[in-house]
Design a protein around this motif. Structure first.
Motif, short mmCIF file in Angstrom:
data_model
loop_
_atom_site.label_atom_id
_atom_site.label_comp_id
_atom_site.label_asym_id
_atom_site.label_seq_id
_atom_site.Cartn_x
_atom_site.Cartn_y
_atom_site.Cartn_z
N CYS A 155 40.58 45.67 50.64
CA CYS A 155 41.87 45.19 50.14
C CYS A 155 41.79 44.91 48.64
O CYS A 155 42.66 45.33 47.87
CB CYS A 155 42.27 43.93 50.90
SG CYS A 155 43.79 43.18 50.31
N THR A 156 40.74 44.23 48.23
CA THR A 156 40.55 43.91 46.81
C THR A 156 40.43 45.18 45.98
O THR A 156 41.03 45.30 44.91
CB THR A 156 39.30 43.02 46.63
OG1 THR A 156 39.49 41.82 47.37
CG2 THR A 156 39.05 42.71 45.17
N LYS B 226 43.88 46.79 45.60
CA LYS B 226 44.73 45.99 44.71
C LYS B 226 44.31 46.14 43.26
O LYS B 226 45.15 46.30 42.37
CB LYS B 226 44.68 44.52 45.11
CG LYS B 226 45.53 44.17 46.29
CD LYS B 226 45.47 42.68 46.56
CE LYS B 226 46.36 42.31 47.72
NZ LYS B 226 46.27 40.87 48.02
N GLU B 227 43.00 46.06 43.01
CA GLU B 227 42.51 46.20 41.63
C GLU B 227 42.82 47.58 41.07
O GLU B 227 43.24 47.71 39.92
CB GLU B 227 41.01 45.94 41.58
CG GLU B 227 40.64 44.49 41.73
CD GLU B 227 39.14 44.25 41.77
OE1 GLU B 227 38.35 45.23 41.73
OE2 GLU B 227 38.75 43.08 41.87
N GLU C 238 46.47 48.27 39.95
CA GLU C 238 46.84 47.75 38.64
C GLU C 238 46.50 48.71 37.50
O GLU C 238 47.03 48.57 36.40
CB GLU C 238 46.17 46.40 38.40
CG GLU C 238 46.58 45.33 39.39
CD GLU C 238 48.09 45.11 39.44
OE1 GLU C 238 48.71 45.04 38.36
OE2 GLU C 238 48.64 45.04 40.55
N LEU D 242 48.76 49.64 46.88
CA LEU D 242 49.13 48.33 47.40
C LEU D 242 49.39 48.39 48.91
O LEU D 242 49.03 47.46 49.65
CB LEU D 242 50.35 47.77 46.65
CG LEU D 242 50.07 47.39 45.19
CD1 LEU D 242 51.37 47.02 44.47
CD2 LEU D 242 49.04 46.27 45.09
N ALA E 166 46.11 48.41 50.58
CA ALA E 166 45.55 47.05 50.57
C ALA E 166 46.11 46.27 51.77
O ALA E 166 45.38 45.54 52.43
CB ALA E 166 45.88 46.35 49.26
N GLU E 167 47.40 46.45 52.05
CA GLU E 167 48.01 45.79 53.22
C GLU E 167 47.39 46.27 54.52
O GLU E 167 47.17 45.47 55.44
CB GLU E 167 49.52 46.04 53.24
CG GLU E 167 50.28 45.30 52.17
CD GLU E 167 51.77 45.63 52.18
OE1 GLU E 167 52.28 46.10 53.23
OE2 GLU E 167 52.42 45.41 51.15
#
Length: 166
Positions: A19-20, A23-24, A27, A39, A42-43
């Motif tokens: 997930c991290t 997300k990273e 960006e 994203l 990540a969910e």
């Protein structure tokens, strides 16, 4: 510590790490479509985390897992393939502008490692339900790997066929 507790805790950490990662990396993209894809993934990893946490909590409390095997393994099309179709993830990747092949490569290798971990856990499980849980998690991660690997291969082929000098 109970037999499957350490494996489940490690699996939860892997899902949080996934997930991290997504997300990273989200960006880093200017492209909104690509950012949304990462994203969304990540969910998906957080859904895996909560599924594993629910099973671990049940196991710690009752010494068994909370899955009906009959329904759990009925649908052999993994959840990620269904979600991929409904959200058109493959098309989203193809239409997006991902210049960094390294991110795709890292993503498919991470998912491959996760699937391998779950397969090993399943191979070592003597509890039928624990084995089924780990096998299902491996299939989910295989779906992630397949998505990223096919897109990585496609992008690498395009890159290798560019005329020299751009």
């Amino acid at each position: 510590m109970k037999k499957y507790e350490q494996i489940m805790r490690y699996a939860m950490q892997m899902e949080l790490d996934g997930c991290t990662f997504f997300k990273e990396k989200a960006e880093k993209f200017n492209n909104a479509t690509t950012r949304k894809l990462f994203l969304n993934l990540a969910e998906v990893e957080m859904e895996h985390f909560y599924f594993i946490k629910e099973q671990l909590d049940e196991y710690l409390e009752t010494d068994s897992f909370n899955i009906e095997l009959e329904g759990f393994n009925r649908d052999e099309n993994n959840i990620f393939e269904s979600r991929e179709k409904s959200e058109h993830i493959a098309e989203t990747l193809k239409e997006s502008d991902i210049p960094d092949l390294t991110i795709l490569r890292m993503a498919y290798l991470i998912e491959r490692d996760y699937a391998e971990f779950y397969r090993k856990a399943a191979d070592n499980a003597d509890d039928e339900i624990a084995k089924a849980i780990f096998e299902k998690l491996a299939k989910w991660e295989d779906g992630h790997e397949k998505l990223f690997k096919s897109e990585y291969d496609r992008r690498m082929k395009e890159y290798m066929n560019l005329p020299w000098g751009g």
